[in-house]
Write a protein that holds these residues in place. Structure first.
Motif, PDB file in Angstrom:
ATOM      1  N   VAL A   1       0.871  -1.172   0.000  1.00  0.00           N
ATOM      2  CA  VAL A   1       0.000   0.000   0.000  1.00  0.00           C
ATOM      3  C   VAL A   1       0.908   1.221   0.000  1.00  0.00           C
TER       4      VAL A   1
ATOM      5  N   ASN B   1       0.280   7.119  -3.272  1.00  0.00           N
ATOM      6  CA  ASN B   1      -0.869   6.919  -4.155  1.00  0.00           C
ATOM      7  C   ASN B   1      -2.175   6.743  -3.387  1.00  0.00           C
ATOM      8  N   HIS B   2      -2.067   6.379  -2.114  1.00  0.00           N
ATOM      9  CA  HIS B   2      -3.245   6.143  -1.290  1.00  0.00           C
ATOM     10  C   HIS B   2      -3.108   6.883   0.044  1.00  0.00           C
TER      11      HIS B   2
ATOM     12  N   ASP C   1      -5.187   8.304   1.805  1.00  0.00           N
ATOM     13  CA  ASP C   1      -6.289   8.050   2.731  1.00  0.00           C
ATOM     14  C   ASP C   1      -6.002   6.875   3.659  1.00  0.00           C
ATOM     15  N   ARG C   2      -4.991   6.062   3.326  1.00  0.00           N
ATOM     16  CA  ARG C   2      -4.668   4.902   4.158  1.00  0.00           C
ATOM     17  C   ARG C   2      -3.666   5.231   5.268  1.00  0.00           C
TER      18      ARG C   2
ATOM     19  N   ALA D   1      -4.393  -2.487  -1.227  1.00  0.00           N
ATOM     20  CA  ALA D   1      -5.001  -1.350  -1.929  1.00  0.00           C
ATOM     21  C   ALA D   1      -5.851  -1.870  -3.073  1.00  0.00           C
TER      22      ALA D   1
ATOM     23  N   SER E   1      -5.767   0.116  -7.885  1.00  0.00           N
ATOM     24  CA  SER E   1      -4.661   1.066  -7.985  1.00  0.00           C
ATOM     25  C   SER E   1      -3.968   0.942  -9.320  1.00  0.00           C
TER      26      SER E   1
END
Length: 473
Positions: free
Chosen positions: A35, A39-40, A42-43, A101, A104
Motif C-alpha cells: 500500500v 498513491n493512497h 487516505d490509508r 489497496a 490502484s
C-alpha cells in the motif's frame, strides 16, 4: 513460495528503507502486497492507528505487526523470523489483517515474489551467456535485444523447459514489462524473428535508468500525476513563487528529490495506450520541465552553446520502453516531429515507434510552458490534463505580457521574444500570421489593439529581443 496468508507493506514511493524491505522479502522468496501512501494517502491514518507509528515502511504478516526494516532484520538475526514465516505460510488471511489497496493503477496490491525473481534471474543468465546482443533495425541499434526464436531455443535447451513452458515464460517477461518489442510496446511475444529488448537496459545513460518498481505496465497518467505532485512540492521550497528562480543545490539535497528520482524510474514501463491528447501534452510538458531540473542537478549547468546543445540532445528518460531526450520531447512529441532550431533532420526517422506518440500537429502554446533553465525561458509550472487548455492560455498570456511582446505605435516596431523566431513555423506561414496568433492573446490590452491596427494596415516591423541564456538560479 506459496502463502496461505498475506505479507503487507505500508510504503512510500522513493523511500530507501521501503526499497530495502522489499528487496529483503524478495531475497527470502516471500511474496507481498504493498500500500503506497503516496498513491493512497487516505490509508495513512489507518496505518498510524494500527501501528502507533507515523513512519514507513510498516510491515504486517497477516494481522501481526512486525515493524519497519530494522525490526525485520532483528527478527531474522534472533532466529524468530522463521516461525513467523511458517505461520503466514500456513494460516489464511484473517479479517483483522489490513487490506491490500484496491483498483490502484500503480499495481499496489499485486503480489510480487518468486515468479518475478525467477524471470529477472533468467534475464541475468541471458546476458551472461550472450543471448542478449545489439541488433540493427533500419537506422537504429537496439542494445540488450534478442530475437524471439533465440529466446525460445535457449529456454528449451539451457533451462530444459518444454516448448509450451518456454512460450509461457517468454510471455510472462513481456507481461511483467521486463522486455518489450522494439517497435511496438503492445506487441505480444512471438517465437519468430521479431526483435525484443530488455526495458531500460539499452539506455544506461538515461537519468531514470535502473531497477523499476516490481509491477507490470502502469498508468502513464497516474505516474505523471505522481511526478507532478512531487515536483510541485519541491517547487514550493526551492523555486521562487513566480517560477523564474531555481535553487538547484537545495533540490539536490532535498529528501523529496530522491523520491522523485525513484518515481521517475516507473516511467520506463508506463503504458501509453489509450492516453488522451490533453493527458499526453500535460505529461510531456511536466516531464520536460522536471527532466531539465534533474539534468542540471545531476550533470551541472551547460557552460556554452555547444554544451547546451549536447545537454538537450543527451539528457533523457526512458518512457514506455523508449528513450526520449529533451530535444525529442520538445520537437519530436510536442511539435509533431519538426526539426529543432539547430537540427538538420527530424527527431524521429521513418519507422520510429515514437512517432505513434508524436502530436499530429504542433501545439504552439507549449513554447510558453517549457523551461530550459535559462533566465529567458518561461517560468517553471506543472500542468494538469483537466485544466490544460486554461493553463496554457494563461502561460502564453503571462509570458507575452511580461516582456515577451511589446509594440511601439510611433515606430511601428513589434518587439518579440526570439522563441517565436526559433519556432516560427508553429505560429503560421508568415510574419503576419505569427502576429495574428500573438494578437489573439493580447487583444484585450492597449498594446494588443495597436498590434491589430498594424496588422490591418500591414505597417509593422518585427524586432527580435536578446535572449538571456544565463542559468535561472
Amino acid at each position: 513460495m506459496e502463502l496461505k496468508g498475506q505479507i503487507l507493506i505500508y510504503s512510500e514511493s522513493g523511500c530507501k528503507e521501503c526499497m530495502n524491505i522489499k528487496t529483503k522479502l524478495e531475497s527470502l522468496l516471500l511474496p507481498y502486497v504493498e500500500v503506497d501512501l503516496v498513491n493512497h494517502p487516505d490509508r495513512r491514518i489507518e496505518m498510524e492507528n494500527l501501528t502507533d507509528r507515523d513512519t514507513v515502511p510498516q510491515i504486517f504478516f497477516n494481522d501481526h505487526h512486525i515493524g519497519g526494516y530494522y525490526d525485520l532484520i532483528d527478527l531474522e538475526t534472533s532466529g524468530q523470523l522463521d516461525s513467523i514465516i511458517d505461520q503466514v505460510k500456513n494460516t489464511p488471511v484473517p479479517d483483522t489483517a489490513p487490506k491490500p489497496a484496491e483498483h490502484s493503477p500503480n499495481c499496489d496490491g499485486e503480489i510480487v515474489g518468486w515468479n518475478r525473481i525467477k524471470l529477472e534471474s533468467l534475464l541475468v543468465k541471458l546476458a551472461d551467456q550472450g543471448v542478449l546482443s545489439s541488433h540493427r533495425k533500419m537506422f537504429t541499434v537496439y542494445h540488450c535485444s534478442f530475437h524471439g526464436k533465440d529466446l525460445i531455443a535457449w529456454l528449451t535447451s539451457q533451462e530444459m523447459l518444454s516448448y509450451q513452458d518456454a512460450l509461457n515464460t517468454a510471455g510472462d517477461m513481456v507481461k511483467e514489462g521486463l522486455v518489450v518489442h522494439v517497435t511496438d510496446p503492445q506487441h505480444p511475444f512471438a517465437d519468430s524473428s521479431q526483435l525484443f529488448k530488455v526495458v531500460g537496459a539499452d539506455f544506461p545513460s538515461a537519468l531514470n535508468a535502473g531497477i523499476t518498481q516490481s509491477c507490470g505496465d502502469q498508468s502513464a497518467v497516474q505516474i505523471s500525476e505522481n511526478l507532478r505532485r512531487i515536483m510541485t512540492s519541491l517547487s514550493g521550497r526551492h523555486i521562487s513563487e513566480e517560477g523564474y528562480k531555481v535553487d538547484y543545490e537545495g533540490i539536490k539535497t532535498d529528501v523529496e528529490f530522491a523520491k522523485y528520482v525513484m518515481t521517475a524510474q516507473s516511467l520506463q514501463r508506463v503504458s501509453l495506450a489509450g492516453i488522451s491528447k490533453q493527458a499526453l501534452i500535460a505529461m510531456f510538458i511536466n516531464i520536460y520541465n522536471a527532466l531539465v531540473v534533474h539534468g542540471i542537478v545531476s550533470r551541472g549547468a551547460p557552460s556554452n552553446h555547444y554544451v547546451r546543445y549536447k545537454f538537450f540532445k543527451n539528457v533523457s528518460y526512458v518512457i514506455a520502453g523508449h528513450n526520449y531526450s529533451l530535444n525529442e520531447i520538445e520537437n519530436g512529441v510536442l511539435r509533431a516531429n519538426r526539426k529543432g532550431m539547430a537540427d538538420l533532420s527530424k527527431p524521429f526517422p521513418v519507422g520510429d515507434p515514437r512517432l505513434s506518440v508524436a502530436l499530429e500537429s504542433p501545439e504552439p502554446r507549449v513554447h510558453f510552458a517549457l523551461n530550459c533553465a535559462s533566465k529567458g525561458c518561461p517560468p517553471i509550472r506543472f500542468y494538469s490534463p483537466d485544466k490544460l487548455d486554461n493553463q496554457l492560455n494563461k502561460a502564453t498570456k503571462s509570458f507575452l505580457s511580461s516582456g515577451g511582446f511589446s509594440v511601439n505605435s510611433d515606430t511601428h516596431q513589434v518587439s518579440l521574444s526570439p522563441i517565436l523566431k526559433w519556432y516560427k513555423a508553429d505560429f503560421g506561414k508568415s510574419d503576419a500570421d505569427m502576429l495574428k496568433w500573438v494578437c489573439g492573446f493580447v487583444n484585450n490590452t492597449d498594446e494588443g489593439r495597436v498590434l491589430q491596427e498594424l496588422i490591418d494596415t500591414k505597417q509593422f516591423k518585427i524586432v527580435w529581443q536578446d535572449y538571456d541564456w544565463s542559468l535561472n538560479h
